[in-house]
Design an enzyme around this catalytic site. Structure first.
Site, PDB file in Angstrom:
ATOM      1  CG  ASP A 172      -1.875   1.044   1.097  1.00  0.00           C
ATOM      2  OD1 ASP A 172      -2.977   0.861   0.708  1.00  0.00           O
ATOM      3  OD2 ASP A 172      -1.692   2.271   1.746  1.00  0.00           O
ATOM      4  CG  ASN A 216      -4.682  11.518  -5.261  1.00  0.00           C
ATOM      5  OD1 ASN A 216      -3.932  11.657  -6.317  1.00  0.00           O
ATOM      6  ND2 ASN A 216      -5.144  10.527  -4.954  1.00  0.00           N
ATOM      7  CG  HIS A 264      -7.162  13.275  -8.424  1.00  0.00           C
ATOM      8  ND1 HIS A 264      -7.290  12.108  -7.468  1.00  0.00           N
ATOM      9  CD2 HIS A 264      -7.853  14.480  -7.703  1.00  0.00           C
ATOM     10  CE1 HIS A 264      -8.238  12.509  -6.696  1.00  0.00           C
ATOM     11  NE2 HIS A 264      -8.611  13.888  -6.649  1.00  0.00           N
ATOM     12  CG  ASP A 288      -3.897   9.208 -12.220  1.00  0.00           C
ATOM     13  OD1 ASP A 288      -4.368   8.657 -11.054  1.00  0.00           O
ATOM     14  OD2 ASP A 288      -4.818   9.575 -13.236  1.00  0.00           O
ATOM     15  CD  GLU A 303      -4.707   4.125  -1.581  1.00  0.00           C
ATOM     16  OE1 GLU A 303      -4.992   4.443  -0.470  1.00  0.00           O
ATOM     17  OE2 GLU A 303      -5.295   4.320  -2.621  1.00  0.00           O
TER      18      GLU A 303
END
Length: 363
Positions: A232, A240, A245, A249, A275
């Protein structure tokens, strides 16, 4: 013939340097072919590397492969319709050819020598009914104790492949061919089933769960260990919220590529959701811990930059679970879910203990 011990020291040193330089050039050429195989995006390009690039690179008279179309991951690749479309005479799948190759390579050892010493079935399997090379080596393509195929390299030089020749480099190459073939089979299957995550290019959760069931069944059949990593990205919401965002990404794609480089070619890696990433490994707890720590350290060193060129610190928390599955009659889906749940709990323990760390699930 001159006795090397009686030659001047300078001549012996020069001969030694020449040998070392020759070996280095050979290794570099093998590495070039191996990188092509590892990077093959489909079965056709994989075979083109073997049948076109490899013989050209090493002046081989022939390269042929026998593959077992009963191997689960190869069934789709070796479907009769797919084979007709490829139309490659040096790709073989006949049962007789497999038996002949296994007789040549008892206990998974390579066979090498003059082709005239092969039995007729083996000669026809690897070279057809036409002109045959003078010498050859047959290398098992094996994962574990079972061969899924055989690679045969032929040369017009009768002394090229002979008894007593060191085969360690070629055996290593055969292991790369095996892993690359498995990787190509996975990629082709992903394409067929639409199981790829579009952002990272990794497998998605659906594919991972299917592979988990298959791997649990294999582990139960052979009583071997299987391991899972649950990974994770730490504080991803903050990334973010702080950078947007699009940068988030980019961070996920960078982590995915980094993790892919740290696990073995035949291991299964997926974006499991958001994630979170999951990796399915063949090996025991110690193997999995080594892989997990390698992943954690590599992600920590990633150099991802924001729009202003400032480095964004990325770390991951990883949970590890490993089991040796003994006996049959198990519900593979249930066992796989239990393994995933254990790795998930270990990952949350890593979060609670400060993040950017690896924790292992207890028995």
């Amino acid at each position: 013939m001159t006795n090397l011990a009686q030659t001047p020291l300078s001549d012996r040193l020069r001969a030694l340097v020449d040998t070392v330089q020759h070996n280095e050039r050979t290794l570099r050429r093998f590495q070039d072919v191996e990188l092509r195989l590892i990077g093959a995006q489909d079965f056709a390009s994989f075979l083109d590397t073997l049948f076109a690039h490899l013989p050209q690179e090493f002046a081989l008279a022939s390269v042929s492969v026998w593959l077992d179309d009963r191997t689960p991951m190869l069934r789709d690749l070796l479907d009769p319709g797919a084979l007709r479309a490829l139309d490659l005479h040096n790709l073989k799948t006949s049962r007789e050819g497999g038996f002949a190759a296994s007789r040549l390579c008892p206990a998974g050892r390579p066979w090498l020598g003059r082709v005239s010493a092969m039995d007729e079935v083996a000669r026809v399997t690897f070279f057809g009914a036409g002109t045959v090379p003078a010498s050859a080596i047959v290398l098992p393509l094996a994962a574990g104790d079972k061969a899924s195929g055989y690679l045969c390299l032929g040369s017009q030089d009768p002394a090229r492949f002979g008894e007593g020749m060191a085969t360690d480099i070629l055996e290593r190459f055969a292991s790369i061919v095996t892993a690359s073939l498995d990787n190509v089979a996975h990629r082709e299957r992903l394409k067929q089933l639409g199981m790829t995550d579009s952002l990272t290019g990794l497998a998605n959760r659906r594919y991972f769960d299917e592979r988990m069931r298959e791997e649990i069944q294999r582990a139960a059949r052979y009583s071997v260990p299987v391991a899972c990593l649950f990974i994770d990205v730490d504080s991803f919401k903050r990334i973010n919220d702080t950078y947007g965002h699009l940068t988030g990404d980019r961070a996920l794609a960078a982590v995915a590529a980094c993790v892919r480089q740290q696990v073995r070619l035949g291991d299964t890696l997926a974006r499991y959701g958001g994630e979170e990433f999951a990796a399915l490994l063949q090996g025991d707890r110690s193997d999995a811990l080594v892989a997990a720590e390698r992943v954690r350290h590599a992600v920590e060193l990633l150099d991802l930059q924001d729009d202003n060129g400032e480095r964004i610190v990325l770390t991951v928390s990883i949970g590890v679970a490993a089991r040796t599955i003994v006996g049959g009659g198990l519900d593979a889906a249930e066992m796989g879910q239990a393994l995933m749940d254990a790795a998930d709990r270990a990952m949350y323990l890593a979060k609670n203990n400060g993040r950017n760390r690896v924790e292992v699930a207890g028995d």
